[in-house]
Design a protein around this motif. Structure first.
Motif, PDB file in Angstrom:
ATOM      1  N   UNK A   1       0.685  -1.358   0.008  1.00 14.60           N
ATOM      2  CA  UNK A   1       0.077   0.073   0.019  1.00 14.60           C
ATOM      3  C   UNK A   1       0.901   1.195  -0.037  1.00 14.60           C
ATOM      4  N   UNK A   2       2.212   1.196   0.433  1.00 10.79           N
ATOM      5  CA  UNK A   2       3.175   2.195   0.525  1.00 10.79           C
ATOM      6  C   UNK A   2       2.513   3.372   1.273  1.00 10.79           C
ATOM      7  N   UNK A   3       3.309   4.595   1.202  1.00 12.25           N
ATOM      8  CA  UNK A   3       3.109   5.573   2.170  1.00 12.25           C
ATOM      9  C   UNK A   3       1.762   6.199   2.015  1.00 12.25           C
ATOM     10  N   UNK A   4       1.245   6.428   0.682  1.00  7.28           N
ATOM     11  CA  UNK A   4      -0.037   6.863   0.370  1.00  7.28           C
ATOM     12  C   UNK A   4      -1.112   6.043   0.872  1.00  7.28           C
ATOM     13  N   UNK A   5      -0.773   4.830   0.853  1.00  8.09           N
ATOM     14  CA  UNK A   5      -2.026   3.823   1.430  1.00  8.09           C
ATOM     15  C   UNK A   5      -2.112   4.087   2.763  1.00  8.09           C
ATOM     16  N   UNK A   6      -1.181   4.068   3.456  1.00  6.73           N
ATOM     17  CA  UNK A   6      -1.208   3.887   5.080  1.00  6.73           C
ATOM     18  C   UNK A   6      -1.469   5.350   5.406  1.00  6.73           C
ATOM     19  N   UNK A  29       7.626   3.743   4.403  1.00  2.00           N
ATOM     20  CA  UNK A  29       8.717   4.450   4.878  1.00  2.00           C
ATOM     21  C   UNK A  29       8.200   5.407   5.986  1.00  2.00           C
ATOM     22  N   UNK A  30       9.580   6.217   6.261  1.00  2.00           N
ATOM     23  CA  UNK A  30       9.241   7.378   7.361  1.00  2.00           C
ATOM     24  C   UNK A  30       7.983   8.150   7.152  1.00  2.00           C
ATOM     25  N   UNK A  31       7.873   8.685   5.856  1.00  2.00           N
ATOM     26  CA  UNK A  31       6.634   9.535   5.467  1.00  2.00           C
ATOM     27  C   UNK A  31       5.392   8.760   5.641  1.00  2.00           C
ATOM     28  N   UNK A  32       5.296   7.420   5.382  1.00  2.00           N
ATOM     29  CA  UNK A  32       3.891   6.642   5.847  1.00  2.00           C
ATOM     30  C   UNK A  32       3.779   6.668   7.232  1.00  2.00           C
ATOM     31  N   UNK A  33       4.737   6.273   7.946  1.00  2.00           N
ATOM     32  CA  UNK A  33       4.581   6.091   9.325  1.00  2.00           C
ATOM     33  C   UNK A  33       4.344   7.415  10.044  1.00  2.00           C
ATOM     34  N   UNK A  34       4.851   8.547   9.719  1.00  2.00           N
ATOM     35  CA  UNK A  34       4.409   9.905  10.133  1.00  2.00           C
ATOM     36  C   UNK A  34       2.837  10.070   9.935  1.00  2.00           C
ATOM     37  N   UNK A  35       2.489   9.850   8.789  1.00  2.00           N
ATOM     38  CA  UNK A  35       1.230  10.072   8.386  1.00  2.00           C
ATOM     39  C   UNK A  35       0.229   9.225   9.259  1.00  2.00           C
ATOM     40  N   UNK A  36       0.721   7.956   9.532  1.00  2.00           N
ATOM     41  CA  UNK A  36      -0.164   7.015  10.378  1.00  2.00           C
ATOM     42  C   UNK A  36      -0.173   7.155  11.998  1.00  2.00           C
ATOM     43  N   UNK A  55      11.406   1.162   6.968  1.00  2.00           N
ATOM     44  CA  UNK A  55      11.439   1.709   7.912  1.00  2.00           C
ATOM     45  C   UNK A  55      12.814   2.031   8.484  1.00  2.00           C
ATOM     46  N   UNK A  56      13.282   3.350   9.106  1.00  2.00           N
ATOM     47  CA  UNK A  56      14.477   3.762   9.337  1.00  2.00           C
ATOM     48  C   UNK A  56      14.596   4.855  10.665  1.00  2.00           C
ATOM     49  N   UNK A  57      15.508   5.011  11.111  1.00  2.00           N
ATOM     50  CA  UNK A  57      15.663   5.819  12.219  1.00  2.00           C
ATOM     51  C   UNK A  57      14.633   6.794  12.331  1.00  2.00           C
ATOM     52  N   UNK A  58      14.269   7.635  11.378  1.00  2.00           N
ATOM     53  CA  UNK A  58      13.374   8.579  11.345  1.00  2.00           C
ATOM     54  C   UNK A  58      12.097   7.906  11.681  1.00  2.00           C
ATOM     55  N   UNK A  59      11.764   6.938  10.959  1.00  2.00           N
ATOM     56  CA  UNK A  59      10.516   6.420  11.162  1.00  2.00           C
ATOM     57  C   UNK A  59      10.261   5.967  12.844  1.00  2.00           C
ATOM     58  N   UNK A  60      11.435   5.132  13.256  1.00  2.00           N
ATOM     59  CA  UNK A  60      11.326   4.964  14.608  1.00  2.00           C
ATOM     60  C   UNK A  60      11.047   5.924  15.543  1.00  2.00           C
TER      61      UNK A  60
END
Length: 103
Positions: A1-6, A29-36, A55-60
């Protein structure tokens, strides 16, 4: 689903009743997690799987600082690109102190 899907998923009213969510292998990625996690509450979520994504350090850090899921007991972040700094963000998070964390 990617960043836009999440990001779209986070806007759904169904998130209020989610108890478990498996988003393994979804190129998030981090952008998707941020939105979530930003400005969203998951009042019933007990289990969240985000393994095998981007996911990376920013996502964490987004997860550690913003995930609002008071019933969360299980968080799987395994097989991502979270390094020692991201691991420390997660371990130090008061939001995750009662969560079994795979990373």
């Amino acid at each position: 689903i990617g960043n836009l899907g999440i990001a779209s998923l986070a806007e759904s009213p169904l998130c209020d009743v989610l108890e478990a969510l498996d988003l393994q292998l979804n190129e998030i990625g981090a952008d998707g997690v941020a939105a979530f996690v930003e400005e969203r509450m998951y009042p019933r979520l007990e289990r969240l799987v985000l393994s095998d994504n981007d996911l990376d350090n920013l996502a964490a850090s987004h997860i550690a600082e913003n995930l609002a899921a008071p019933k969360l007991a299980w968080l799987d972040l395994s097989r991502n690109n979270i390094g020692p700094i991201g691991q420390e963000y997660l371990r130090a998070s008061a939001r995750l102190e009662n969560v079994f964390l795979l990373s």
